[in-house]
Design a protein around this motif. Structure first.
Motif, PDB file in Angstrom:
ATOM      1  N   VAL A 101       0.856  -1.193   0.000  1.00 18.19           N
ATOM      2  CA  VAL A 101       0.000   0.000   0.000  1.00 18.19           C
ATOM      3  C   VAL A 101       0.895   1.249   0.000  1.00 18.19           C
ATOM      4  O   VAL A 101       1.904   1.305   0.703  1.00 18.19           O
ATOM      5  CB  VAL A 101      -0.959   0.053   1.215  1.00 18.19           C
ATOM      6  N   HIS A 102       0.510   2.209  -0.817  1.00 16.48           N
ATOM      7  CA  HIS A 102       1.249   3.470  -0.941  1.00 16.48           C
ATOM      8  C   HIS A 102       0.302   4.576  -0.505  1.00 16.48           C
ATOM      9  O   HIS A 102      -0.618   4.929  -1.243  1.00 16.48           O
ATOM     10  CB  HIS A 102       1.712   3.688  -2.378  1.00 16.48           C
ATOM     11  N   LEU A 103       0.510   5.074   0.705  1.00 16.97           N
ATOM     12  CA  LEU A 103      -0.449   6.012   1.288  1.00 16.97           C
ATOM     13  C   LEU A 103      -0.177   7.450   0.832  1.00 16.97           C
ATOM     14  O   LEU A 103       0.973   7.845   0.643  1.00 16.97           O
ATOM     15  CB  LEU A 103      -0.412   5.905   2.815  1.00 16.97           C
ATOM     16  N   GLU A 113       5.984   6.349   4.966  1.00 18.76           N
ATOM     17  CA  GLU A 113       7.007   5.666   4.163  1.00 18.76           C
ATOM     18  C   GLU A 113       6.495   5.472   2.733  1.00 18.76           C
ATOM     19  O   GLU A 113       5.288   5.494   2.487  1.00 18.76           O
ATOM     20  CB  GLU A 113       7.379   4.322   4.801  1.00 18.76           C
ATOM     21  N   HIS A 114       7.438   5.250   1.812  1.00 20.84           N
ATOM     22  CA  HIS A 114       7.052   5.093   0.403  1.00 20.84           C
ATOM     23  C   HIS A 114       5.979   4.027   0.257  1.00 20.84           C
ATOM     24  O   HIS A 114       4.974   4.223  -0.430  1.00 20.84           O
ATOM     25  CB  HIS A 114       8.270   4.712  -0.445  1.00 20.84           C
ATOM     26  N   CYS A 115       6.211   2.885   0.878  1.00 17.72           N
ATOM     27  CA  CYS A 115       5.281   1.766   0.747  1.00 17.72           C
ATOM     28  C   CYS A 115       5.078   1.158   2.120  1.00 17.72           C
ATOM     29  O   CYS A 115       6.044   0.704   2.728  1.00 17.72           O
ATOM     30  CB  CYS A 115       5.839   0.735  -0.233  1.00 17.72           C
ATOM     31  N   GLY A 116       3.843   1.173   2.583  1.00 15.66           N
ATOM     32  CA  GLY A 116       3.564   0.599   3.887  1.00 15.66           C
ATOM     33  C   GLY A 116       2.926   1.615   4.808  1.00 15.66           C
ATOM     34  O   GLY A 116       2.756   2.782   4.444  1.00 15.66           O
ATOM     35  N   PRO A 117       2.584   1.185   6.033  1.00 14.34           N
ATOM     36  CA  PRO A 117       1.778   2.013   6.921  1.00 14.34           C
ATOM     37  C   PRO A 117       2.583   2.952   7.812  1.00 14.34           C
ATOM     38  O   PRO A 117       2.011   3.821   8.461  1.00 14.34           O
ATOM     39  CB  PRO A 117       1.064   0.967   7.786  1.00 14.34           C
ATOM     40  N   PHE A 142       6.414   5.108   9.096  1.00 11.08           N
ATOM     41  CA  PHE A 142       7.205   6.287   8.760  1.00 11.08           C
ATOM     42  C   PHE A 142       8.636   5.826   8.464  1.00 11.08           C
ATOM     43  O   PHE A 142       9.091   4.810   9.003  1.00 11.08           O
ATOM     44  CB  PHE A 142       7.200   7.285   9.924  1.00 11.08           C
ATOM     45  N   ASP A 143       9.343   6.557   7.606  1.00 13.44           N
ATOM     46  CA  ASP A 143      10.693   6.096   7.252  1.00 13.44           C
ATOM     47  C   ASP A 143      11.716   7.226   7.269  1.00 13.44           C
ATOM     48  O   ASP A 143      12.728   7.163   6.574  1.00 13.44           O
ATOM     49  CB  ASP A 143      10.685   5.378   5.888  1.00 13.44           C
ATOM     50  N   ASN A 144      11.456   8.250   8.094  1.00 14.23           N
ATOM     51  CA  ASN A 144      12.407   9.371   8.140  1.00 14.23           C
ATOM     52  C   ASN A 144      13.738   8.956   8.743  1.00 14.23           C
ATOM     53  O   ASN A 144      14.758   9.600   8.508  1.00 14.23           O
ATOM     54  CB  ASN A 144      11.806  10.519   8.944  1.00 14.23           C
ATOM     55  N   HIS A 145      13.739   7.874   9.505  1.00 16.65           N
ATOM     56  CA  HIS A 145      14.945   7.470  10.232  1.00 16.65           C
ATOM     57  C   HIS A 145      15.933   6.679   9.361  1.00 16.65           C
ATOM     58  O   HIS A 145      17.056   6.449   9.775  1.00 16.65           O
ATOM     59  CB  HIS A 145      14.545   6.594  11.420  1.00 16.65           C
ATOM     60  N   ILE A 146      15.513   6.252   8.169  1.00 18.58           N
ATOM     61  CA  ILE A 146      16.422   5.356   7.428  1.00 18.58           C
ATOM     62  C   ILE A 146      17.472   6.116   6.631  1.00 18.58           C
ATOM     63  O   ILE A 146      18.366   5.508   6.054  1.00 18.58           O
ATOM     64  CB  ILE A 146      15.654   4.367   6.532  1.00 18.58           C
ATOM     65  N   GLY A 147      17.362   7.443   6.588  1.00 17.89           N
ATOM     66  CA  GLY A 147      18.494   8.203   6.080  1.00 17.89           C
ATOM     67  C   GLY A 147      18.359   8.861   4.723  1.00 17.89           C
ATOM     68  O   GLY A 147      19.290   9.500   4.262  1.00 17.89           O
ATOM     69  N   TYR A 148      17.222   8.721   4.059  1.00 19.10           N
ATOM     70  CA  TYR A 148      17.136   9.348   2.731  1.00 19.10           C
ATOM     71  C   TYR A 148      16.546  10.745   2.803  1.00 19.10           C
ATOM     72  O   TYR A 148      16.636  11.515   1.856  1.00 19.10           O
ATOM     73  CB  TYR A 148      16.340   8.475   1.764  1.00 19.10           C
TER      74      TYR A 148
END
Lengths: 355, 333
Positions: B46-48, B251-255, B257-263
């Protein structure tokens, strides 16, 4: 409708099918780079734009990928487009819209929409067409569920299958071989279709089954004549439709002859000939009296020089040699002799370059 | 002068409320997807669109019901704003027989023809030429519909965008390209994909297409741009391209957040959260006196109930039968 049959070339039969389709159904649209060109796309579209108008017989930007996608949208929204490629190699720019979009559209949206579109492409050969104007990749398309794939050999089937393809509610890949365009045959006038699916017995025989695709049907028929001189009676099957593939005619023939040679205009590795051998092995194993043989392109790109392309393309003689092997007959060096003066990179002696 | 309380809602107010409610409904649906996703029963990517709701709401509010739209992998907001059926969407995410694709598609293949949402696919850019073809057929068949091609800014890097833009411009097709520029293609930022000295909208202008840039987090600004674009396209004056600046929160795909992964940085994310299209618009309506707190509370309750019902129905619905595996490979003529 015997009275209305007359002799046309394959190219004229294609043009005839287009004229019938455009006349019968205002939703039909022809599009392709050069479709209305002065030479009429090898004669297959001559005069059609004048007759049916520039909004139904259309030229297009040099954008095979994008324009194929545009035609998918047009097909979803009420038109029945035919997108035309002068060489199959150009259609490869549009693999996403053909194989990832069109082929799956009906399935992945649960049957909500139909995709009535024809992808017409021409296989080139000879006069130095070389690595990028002669690829025979019909097996790629035949691999994809959701596509239908046809390769008619005769003018009669070219017209009937093209009309069937245009009238089909699914995406159909329609592949012509450039060396068939000059072939003459009886073609009924007016509307008729040849159903997509059934194969055609091009010659009846009892000793060996030669299954052939597109132009190789002509080489197979020539091979059958040569074999007849040695008392070998070959049956020739013209596959015509690669997807769906008619297994019943093939298997009935194999049960009769017990011997199989497949002549494909394409590479052997992972190709259509391999598919035919697989069907024979799975469904007629007990009937086989000899190991089946393939007559295909060697595993290299098509070379340009006439000396190399003469080595590249298999001919009737290669089919004859393969048949002898299935019959445990000794090889005959004469099979592969090239008659003095023969020019193997021309479709017929009258041809002069360029294409 | 009539008392304010007895005034009929002005057209502007009605539009504002519609835009706010459209955005809130999309946000609530996607937050519900994010909550339920941990249950591992929605077995598809899922891409929210959370954070990007203003573009979908503003664009679709400027369309007629019979106008058409197509989208890409991040299509939930577009589907819902165009009027796509909510229970059929949620059931599709659960892979159920009652889904809009009968379980053949999932989140990345939403469709609702009755709502004019002709489909979405996850191959980046692939619906752009198909949407162009919808507009082409409408023009050929002399219908006065407009088609919207929703795309992300990365899709303008695909060849088919340019091929479609060229053809749409050539034939003056009734088409609006709506480009949500959220700065990232998965994890790849703009600076590794496009030259800094050229704006995205200029690509369309290069094809001779009327092109504009706007605040993708302001639904009224989006609506104003889109209203003019639709009028332009419907009048036969050719396609329009809108670049709407926005930002994906999750996050790009999923429910999650992905700010911590570095991009990307937490600071960047927080700066964009300050520009929350919903909170900002709600505040604006409060300031202008257009905000009816009671009505909005009732609306939110109703939407929560609608969403709960859609999830409950989807969870209870049957899966497609295994015996239906081969159904729909080909259309029966």
């Amino acid at each position: 409708m015997k009275s209305s049959a007359r002799e046309l070339t394959y190219a004229e039969a294609i043009r005839d099918a287009f004229a019938v389709a455009l006349e019968r159904d205002p939703r039909v649209l022809l599009l392709g780079l050069g479709v209305p060109d002065p030479k009429g796309f090898f004669g297959t579209t001559l005069g059609l734009q004048k007759q049916f108008g520039a909004d139904r017989v259309m030229d297009m930007p040099c954008a095979e990928n994008g324009m194929t996608g545009v035609m998918l949208g047009a097909a979803l929204n009420g038109l029945r487009p035919v997108i035309n490629h002068q060489r199959l190699d150009f259609a490869l720019l549009a693999m996403d819209p053909m194989c990832t979009q069109a082929a799956k559209w009906h399935y992945m949206f649960g049957g909500a929409m139909k995709m009535p579109v024809v992808f017409r492409m021409i296989i080139g050969r000879g006069w130095g067409q070389g690595p990028q104007h002669s690829q025979c990749l019909h097996s790629w398309f035949a691999h994809i569920p959701g596509l239908k794939v046809v390769m008619p050999t005769t003018p009669h089937d070219a017209k009937g299958l093209l009309l069937a393809a245009i009238e089909d509610d699914n995406p159909v890949v329609f592949i012509e071989h450039r060396w068939l365009h000059h072939l003459k045959g009886e073609v009924p006038a007016g509307h008729y279709t040849v159903p997509i699916g059934p194969a055609r017995r091009a010659r009846a025989g009892r000793d060996v089954t030669i299954v052939a695709f597109s132009y190789m049907v002509l080489e197979a028929l020539e091979a059958a004549e040569k074999l007849a001189e040695d008392g070998i009676d070959a049956e020739v099957i013209d596959v015509r439709s690669l997807r769906p593939l008619d297994q019943s005619l093939l298997l009935a023939s194999l049960r009769k002859t017990g011997r199989l040679v497949v002549a494909d205009t394409g590479h052997s590795t992972a190709g259509m000939a391999a598919e035919i051998l697989a069907i024979a092995g799975e469904s007629a194993f007990g009937s086989l009296r000899a190991a089946p043989r393939r007559v295909c392109f060697p595993d290299c790109p098509t070379p340009t020089s006439p000396s190399l392309s003469a080595e590249y393309y298999p001919r009737a003689g290669h089919i004859v040699a393969a048949v002898r092997a299935t019959l445990q007959r000794p090889p005959n060096d004469d099979d592969l002799l090239v008659p003095a003066g023969a020019e193997l990179d021309k479709p017929n002696p009258a041809f002069t370059g360029p294409f | 002068m009539l008392a304010a309380a007895t005034l009929p809602p002005t057209v502007a107010t009605a539009l504002s409320v519609r835009l706010l409610e459209s955005m809130v409904r999309i946000r609530f649906v996607e937050e519900a997807i994010a909550r339920h996703y941990a249950g591992q029963q929605m077995r598809c990517p899922v891409h929210l669109s959370i954070g990007q709701e203003a573009a979908a709401a503003g664009v679709c509010a400027a369309l007629r019901a019979d106008d058409l739209a197509m989208s890409g992998h991040r299509s939930h907001a577009h589907y819902l704003a165009k009027g796509g059926d909510l229970p059929a969407m949620i059931a599709e995410l659960y892979g159920k027989a009652t889904g809009c694709c009968q379980g053949r598609g999932g989140s990345m293949h939403l469709v609702d023809l009755a709502a004019g949402f002709v489909g979405a696919v996850p191959i980046v850019g692939s619906t752009i030429p198909i949407a162009t073809g919808l507009a082409f057929a409408d023009r050929q068949l002399k219908r006065d519909r407009v088609t919207v091609a929703f795309l992300g800014e990365a899709a303008t890097e695909e060849g088919v965008f340019h091929e479609s833009a060229n053809f749409a411009s050539l034939h003056a097709l009734p088409l609006v390209f709506v480009c949500e520029n959220n700065l990232y293609s998965v994890y790849s930022p703009m600076h590794v994909r496009q030259p800094a000295h050229r704006e995205v909208w200029q690509l369309a202008a290069g094809h001779g297409i009327a092109a504009h840039q706007g605040d993708g987090n302001d639904p009224l600004a989006v609506h104003e741009l889109m209203h003019a674009a639709v009028a332009h396209a419907r009048a036969g004056r050719g396609p329009v391209f809108l670049e709407l600046k926005t930002y994906r929160w999750r996050e790009h795909c999923g429910p999650g957040f992905d700010n911590h992964i570095g991009y990307r940085t937490e600071a960047e994310y927080l700066a964009w959260r300050e520009r929350d299209p919903i909170a900002r618009f709600e505040h604006r309506l409060q300031q202008s006196g257009e905000f009816d707190e009671l009505r909005h509370a009732q609306f939110k309750d109703a939407v929560e109930a609608e969403i709960a019902a859609a999830f409950a129905a989807a969870q209870l619905a049957p899966f497609p039968a295994g015996t239906s595996l081969l159904h729909h490979v080909y259309a029966e003529s």
